[in-house]
Design an enzyme around this catalytic site. Sequence first.
Site, PDB file in Angstrom:
ATOM      1  N   CYS A  64      -2.238   8.098 -10.325  1.00  8.92           N
ATOM      2  CA  CYS A  64      -2.434   7.810  -8.894  1.00  8.92           C
ATOM      3  C   CYS A  64      -3.787   7.194  -8.578  1.00  8.92           C
ATOM      4  O   CYS A  64      -3.866   6.080  -8.044  1.00  8.92           O
ATOM      5  CB  CYS A  64      -2.277   9.091  -8.070  1.00  8.92           C
ATOM      6  SG  CYS A  64      -0.703   9.941  -8.273  1.00  8.92           S
TER       7      CYS A  64
ATOM      8  N   HIS B 292      -6.441   9.398  -1.667  1.00  8.90           N
ATOM      9  CA  HIS B 292      -6.681   9.823  -3.051  1.00  8.90           C
ATOM     10  C   HIS B 292      -7.765   9.021  -3.762  1.00  8.90           C
ATOM     11  O   HIS B 292      -7.738   8.875  -4.991  1.00  8.90           O
ATOM     12  CB  HIS B 292      -5.374   9.770  -3.862  1.00  8.90           C
ATOM     13  CG  HIS B 292      -5.336  10.810  -4.955  1.00  8.90           C
ATOM     14  ND1 HIS B 292      -4.304  10.906  -5.865  1.00  8.90           N
ATOM     15  CD2 HIS B 292      -6.197  11.803  -5.287  1.00  8.90           C
ATOM     16  CE1 HIS B 292      -4.533  11.909  -6.701  1.00  8.90           C
ATOM     17  NE2 HIS B 292      -5.690  12.468  -6.366  1.00  8.90           N
TER      18      HIS B 292
END
Length: 580
Positions: A72, A133
């Site tokens: 990610c 993130h």
Amino acid sequence: MKMQLRLLLLLLLCEAQGHAAPRPNFVLLMADDLGIGDPGCYGNTTLRTPNIDRLAAEGVKLTQHLAASPLCTPSRAAFMTGRYPIRSGMASQSFIGVFIFSASSGGLPTSEITFAKLLKNQGYSTALIGKWHLGTNCHNKTDFCHHPLSHGFDYFHGIPVTNLRDCKPGEGSVFTRGIRVLVFIPLQIIAITLLTLAVLKCLGLLHVPPVVFFCLLCLAAMILGLLLCFLHYFRPLNCFLMRNHEITQQPLSYDSLTQRLTADAAQFIRRNAGTPFLLLLSYLHVHTALFSSPDFAGHSQHGAYGDAAEELDWSVGQILNVLDELKLANNTLVYFTSDQGAHVEEVTTKGEVHGGSNGIYKGGKANNWEGGIRIPGILRWPGVIQAGLVIDEPTSNMDIFPTVAKLAGSPLPEDRIIDGHDLMPLLQGKTQHSDHEFLFHYCNFYLNAVRWHPRNSTSVWKAFFFTPKFSPEGANGCFSTHVCFCHGHFVSRHHPPLLFDVAKDPGERTPLSPATEPRFREILAVMQQAADRHAETLQAVPNQLSLGNVLWKPWLQMCCSSSGLSCQCDRENQAKGASR
């Protein structure tokens, strides 16, 4: 007569320039951990994804679209900047490859330029709704140095870190292995030590002062206490919603979460319908913990995962409907993708599969087999991009950066290497061949594989310098560790590298050899030379994912209340009225 014709042509030219096509809007839709085998348009016959399929039918479907990283955080850094994550320091050299705490000090450096920053400078309204993130703070809990608003977004509504099992009560923990190593094993050692010392003392073989037993018991109590504190406080301290710089819900509630974020995305489009805008809708679906609203729960053929995937598809449809309603579809480039492949190791203790499908491709999230990096890639722009086109050329999620920048009229930064390429010539049929002759596949900090698509050739060579050791043996993933790691005894190194032609063997089942490929050594030599040239372009930068940057720092902890670490609030409805 000639003079009159010249004047007429000049007037027509001025008129054409005055009515030049306006700069397009951009709607970028990014799923989390969605496999290329999940959408119907990529071959799935049991998951219902009519809206994603509609996008593919009305636009271009890329069948060799690749994430710059199979994890990610680095994948999103590459997507946002058009650069390999190793260039920005967003590639880990340790076992922790992503941010897991909101109070970490690492993140996307302020020196990096995102496509949002470029478009904001061109007068675009910009918004990120959903998952970020890429870090939050550097030195204190209000500097927001890594926050989306510091990287070109005018508006942010979502989670600064990621969705984890630990965020949803009853869904288990991603820290199970770490707890076993750091807690249970030390407790077992302490227990054995206490028992051994007690026996030796009873037998009169060893004099053990009472303070030794007391210290060992205190150590065991401290370890247990730290574990209980971690389990109790992790959720509120790391799983929360923000709107711009304000925490609006801590801990976050999954109730109608997709509906709330989708409605906010639709409102952003409505508010900015009269001006150019960039919307990045970064879904929490289908990363675990899985969730879905009552309208979708229990309705798919694939359990909780299928429910979440079908709710994701519903949200895509809502955004497309708003564009149609406001008559913006013909002037909006829509892009749909996933940050990496499906997480195949996501299987619960009850045997429920909580990961998606990577179709015919080997591996998945956290490794560079095709299943980990080959992702959905769909682009739609009616009247500009041919509907129903399928392109099987190597492309990268890094290509969105230069594509969006050029269409918005922004020059690319000249003080850094941009690894992505403008996709429009390929999408519009002006070229039949990808600009990516070579692509470099990193497993965190380490160059894992090289892809070579020679000019005037249908072959796509892929050479692995190392591969993860799947466990148990014969499995399609690293189930014993939940994700595959990138170095040490967790990988097998290959001399010479493993070579595949993924154009002929997309499942990477049969490595080539000098006996099966006469140009075997010549091909590997060319790829090694390309890797060496690429390595020469890399510069040393601070490691944003070092242990020091990843670990929790109490002075960076954000909390919506001042009552210690309780951090309980729900201001979602209040903040909604004040949103831009």
